[in-house]
Scaffold this motif. Structure first.
Motif, PDB file in Angstrom:
ATOM      1  N   ASP A 142       0.702  -1.020   0.064  1.00 37.31           N
ATOM      2  CA  ASP A 142      -0.083   0.041   0.228  1.00 37.31           C
ATOM      3  C   ASP A 142       0.842   1.202   0.010  1.00 37.31           C
ATOM      4  O   ASP A 142       0.460   2.230  -0.040  1.00 37.31           O
ATOM      5  CB  ASP A 142      -0.980  -0.018   1.319  1.00 37.31           C
ATOM      6  CG  ASP A 142      -0.278   0.127   2.385  1.00 37.31           C
ATOM      7  OD1 ASP A 142       0.932   0.186   2.649  1.00 37.31           O
ATOM      8  OD2 ASP A 142      -0.982  -0.206   3.538  1.00 37.31           O
ATOM      9  N   GLY A 143       2.197   1.076   0.000  1.00 38.55           N
ATOM     10  CA  GLY A 143       3.143   2.182   0.060  1.00 38.55           C
ATOM     11  C   GLY A 143       3.079   3.224   1.216  1.00 38.55           C
ATOM     12  O   GLY A 143       3.690   4.170   1.321  1.00 38.55           O
ATOM     13  N   LYS A 144       2.439   2.708   2.369  1.00 35.04           N
ATOM     14  CA  LYS A 144       2.250   3.661   3.507  1.00 35.04           C
ATOM     15  C   LYS A 144       3.348   3.144   4.730  1.00 35.04           C
ATOM     16  O   LYS A 144       3.742   4.348   5.309  1.00 35.04           O
ATOM     17  CB  LYS A 144       0.999   3.599   4.153  1.00 35.04           C
ATOM     18  CG  LYS A 144      -0.054   3.876   3.066  1.00 35.04           C
ATOM     19  CD  LYS A 144      -1.809   3.679   3.970  1.00 35.04           C
ATOM     20  CE  LYS A 144      -2.712   4.076   2.939  1.00 35.04           C
ATOM     21  NZ  LYS A 144      -4.075   3.720   3.777  1.00 35.04           N
ATOM     22  N   THR A 145       4.153   2.194   4.647  1.00 34.30           N
ATOM     23  CA  THR A 145       4.872   1.887   5.292  1.00 34.30           C
ATOM     24  C   THR A 145       5.797   1.080   4.887  1.00 34.30           C
ATOM     25  O   THR A 145       6.056   0.574   3.710  1.00 34.30           O
ATOM     26  CB  THR A 145       4.267   1.005   6.716  1.00 34.30           C
ATOM     27  OG1 THR A 145       3.791  -0.185   6.174  1.00 34.30           O
ATOM     28  CG2 THR A 145       3.003   1.553   7.374  1.00 34.30           C
ATOM     29  N   ALA A 146       7.166   0.741   5.461  1.00 38.61           N
ATOM     30  CA  ALA A 146       8.230  -0.025   5.145  1.00 38.61           C
ATOM     31  C   ALA A 146       8.988  -0.770   6.193  1.00 38.61           C
ATOM     32  O   ALA A 146       8.795  -0.392   7.475  1.00 38.61           O
ATOM     33  CB  ALA A 146       9.361   0.872   4.365  1.00 38.61           C
ATOM     34  N   LYS A 147       9.704  -1.721   6.135  1.00 35.79           N
ATOM     35  CA  LYS A 147      10.359  -2.324   6.983  1.00 35.79           C
ATOM     36  C   LYS A 147      11.951  -2.515   6.540  1.00 35.79           C
ATOM     37  O   LYS A 147      12.149  -2.721   5.352  1.00 35.79           O
ATOM     38  CB  LYS A 147       9.815  -3.990   7.453  1.00 35.79           C
ATOM     39  CG  LYS A 147       8.204  -3.923   7.702  1.00 35.79           C
ATOM     40  CD  LYS A 147       7.881  -5.300   7.702  1.00 35.79           C
ATOM     41  CE  LYS A 147       8.584  -6.174   9.027  1.00 35.79           C
ATOM     42  NZ  LYS A 147       7.977  -5.529  10.260  1.00 35.79           N
ATOM     43  N   GLY A 148      12.809  -2.512   7.436  1.00 35.27           N
ATOM     44  CA  GLY A 148      14.173  -2.523   7.074  1.00 35.27           C
ATOM     45  C   GLY A 148      15.121  -3.332   7.887  1.00 35.27           C
ATOM     46  O   GLY A 148      14.690  -3.433   9.153  1.00 35.27           O
ATOM     47  N   PHE A 149      16.170  -3.929   7.510  1.00 31.98           N
ATOM     48  CA  PHE A 149      16.914  -4.789   8.326  1.00 31.98           C
ATOM     49  C   PHE A 149      18.399  -4.709   7.883  1.00 31.98           C
ATOM     50  O   PHE A 149      18.758  -4.447   6.948  1.00 31.98           O
ATOM     51  CB  PHE A 149      16.585  -6.295   7.939  1.00 31.98           C
ATOM     52  CG  PHE A 149      16.976  -7.277   8.643  1.00 31.98           C
ATOM     53  CD1 PHE A 149      16.101  -7.641   9.812  1.00 31.98           C
ATOM     54  CD2 PHE A 149      18.192  -7.881   8.565  1.00 31.98           C
ATOM     55  CE1 PHE A 149      16.563  -8.789  10.886  1.00 31.98           C
ATOM     56  CE2 PHE A 149      18.568  -9.104   9.392  1.00 31.98           C
ATOM     57  CZ  PHE A 149      17.854  -9.501  10.375  1.00 31.98           C
ATOM     58  N   TRP A 150      19.219  -4.245   9.146  1.00 33.73           N
ATOM     59  CA  TRP A 150      20.651  -4.193   8.793  1.00 33.73           C
ATOM     60  C   TRP A 150      21.693  -4.891   9.741  1.00 33.73           C
ATOM     61  O   TRP A 150      20.934  -5.223  10.647  1.00 33.73           O
ATOM     62  CB  TRP A 150      20.949  -2.618   8.981  1.00 33.73           C
ATOM     63  CG  TRP A 150      20.183  -1.640   7.861  1.00 33.73           C
ATOM     64  CD1 TRP A 150      21.109  -1.104   6.836  1.00 33.73           C
ATOM     65  CD2 TRP A 150      19.065  -1.213   7.932  1.00 33.73           C
ATOM     66  NE1 TRP A 150      20.121  -0.274   6.266  1.00 33.73           N
ATOM     67  CE2 TRP A 150      18.985  -0.369   6.870  1.00 33.73           C
ATOM     68  CE3 TRP A 150      17.964  -1.276   8.828  1.00 33.73           C
ATOM     69  CZ2 TRP A 150      17.899   0.346   6.545  1.00 33.73           C
ATOM     70  CZ3 TRP A 150      16.681  -0.546   8.373  1.00 33.73           C
ATOM     71  CH2 TRP A 150      16.710   0.190   7.190  1.00 33.73           C
ATOM     72  N   TYR A 151      22.700  -5.331   9.252  1.00 27.68           N
ATOM     73  CA  TYR A 151      23.902  -5.382  10.491  1.00 27.68           C
ATOM     74  C   TYR A 151      24.547  -4.349  10.875  1.00 27.68           C
ATOM     75  O   TYR A 151      25.192  -3.704   9.740  1.00 27.68           O
ATOM     76  CB  TYR A 151      24.456  -6.653   9.879  1.00 27.68           C
ATOM     77  CG  TYR A 151      25.090  -7.655  11.098  1.00 27.68           C
ATOM     78  CD1 TYR A 151      24.492  -8.370  11.514  1.00 27.68           C
ATOM     79  CD2 TYR A 151      26.367  -7.217  11.492  1.00 27.68           C
ATOM     80  CE1 TYR A 151      24.806  -9.231  12.903  1.00 27.68           C
ATOM     81  CE2 TYR A 151      26.671  -7.803  12.537  1.00 27.68           C
ATOM     82  CZ  TYR A 151      26.095  -8.861  13.393  1.00 27.68           C
ATOM     83  OH  TYR A 151      26.338  -9.413  14.538  1.00 27.68           O
ATOM     84  N   VAL A 152      25.236  -4.480  11.950  1.00 29.87           N
ATOM     85  CA  VAL A 152      25.825  -3.398  12.458  1.00 29.87           C
ATOM     86  C   VAL A 152      27.180  -3.855  13.028  1.00 29.87           C
ATOM     87  O   VAL A 152      27.022  -4.671  14.195  1.00 29.87           O
ATOM     88  CB  VAL A 152      25.016  -2.345  13.495  1.00 29.87           C
ATOM     89  CG1 VAL A 152      26.090  -1.453  14.404  1.00 29.87           C
ATOM     90  CG2 VAL A 152      23.896  -1.887  12.872  1.00 29.87           C
TER      91      VAL A 152
END
Length: 276
Positions: A142-152
């Motif tokens: 729906d373009g309203k939200t997003a999810k993200g994943f990273w390594y630090v």
């Protein structure tokens, strides 16, 4: 040729979904999809530099959700629970941190009479950097939200009362949920952080042998001590078991955000009304 098989069964649960870019979009829609991914990535790049420069108040004002309905469910989580609600996050992440920096400067001034106790010297003897790498970003259908994943792979150095510095290597995953609150003319295309989850895998003190016990006893981990008393206190991830708990999971393609899909407390499999 002999077929290769994984020996650790729990890694199967952590295998990422084979994600393909949407193929049913128009050219304009595809540009929008890619542009949103880049804006989310840039938002987190900005957050890394805000954090490194101790600009925590500015970070929350510029990069976190601003609409009241989103602020009510904003959260900052680690292995030991969640601060829930924008005001609770700010109280810990900004206010308590500022008090710690003020205390550290007092110590530094006692140890160095030439140092003045004034705002521009806050952070004396301290250094931190958490660079985000290996980004994996999903935009909701729906373009309203997003999810993200990273390594630090980062470090944190704090000034101590004795005039020494305590430096820690910190390795872990960061998982976030984002909400599009503004327009393309806004910073990072209007995307804002709503849920931030910092999953600490290992913490080592710089200068110490890695042969020392890798995992501190409960209550002795400096990251646990620094996290204080969260709104929701619970063990969300135990680094001693590697990734066997599969939390936080890699983001998969999704249609629309729900609390159960989020990286906020309601999305944790153990969460039951704020109790374990």
């Amino acid at each position: 040729m002999k077929e290769f098989k994984r020996s650790a069964q729990f890694f199967e649960a952590f295998e990422p979904v084979k994600y393909k870019m949407p193929t049913n979009l128009s050219d304009d829609e595809m540009i929008r999809h890619v542009w949103d991914i880049e804006n989310v990535r840039n938002l987190m790049n900005l957050r890394s530099y805000y954090h490194a420069n101790d600009m925590r108040a500015e970070e929350m004002a510029d990069l976190w959700v601003a609409k009241e309905e989103n602020k009510q469910c904003a959260s900052y989580g680690t292995n030991w629970g969640y601060y829930f609600g924008y005001d609770e996050v700010k109280k810990w992440y900004v206010d308590e941190h500022a008090a710690k920096r003020a205390q550290q400067l007092e110590w530094a001034c006692k140890n160095n009479p030439e140092l003045e106790n004034k705002p521009e010297n806050l952070g004396y003897g301290c250094m931190q950097m958490l660079p985000y790498s290996t980004s994996l970003i999903r935009i909701a259908d729906d373009g309203k939200t997003a999810k993200g994943f990273w390594y630090v792979i980062g470090q944190q150095t704090n000034y101590e009362e004795a005039g020494t510095a305590r430096s820690m290597w910190m390795n872990g995953r960061v998982a976030c949920d984002f909400v599009k609150e503004g327009s393309d003319d806004d910073v990072c295309g209007g995307w804002k952080i709503c849920h931030y989850f910092d999953c600490n895998d290992q913490t080592y003190r710089a200068g110490e042998s890695y042969s020392f016990p890798t995992y501190p006893e409960p209550g002795e981990d400096p990251m646990e001590v620094e996290f204080g008393e969260p709104t929701i206190k619970m063990i969300t991830h135990n680094g001693a078991f590697n990734y066997a708990d599969d939390y936080p999971p890699m983001p998969e393609p999704y249609a629309t955000m729900t609390p159960e899909l989020s990286y906020g407390p309601a999305g944790h499999p153990k969460f039951q009304g704020g109790k374990k």
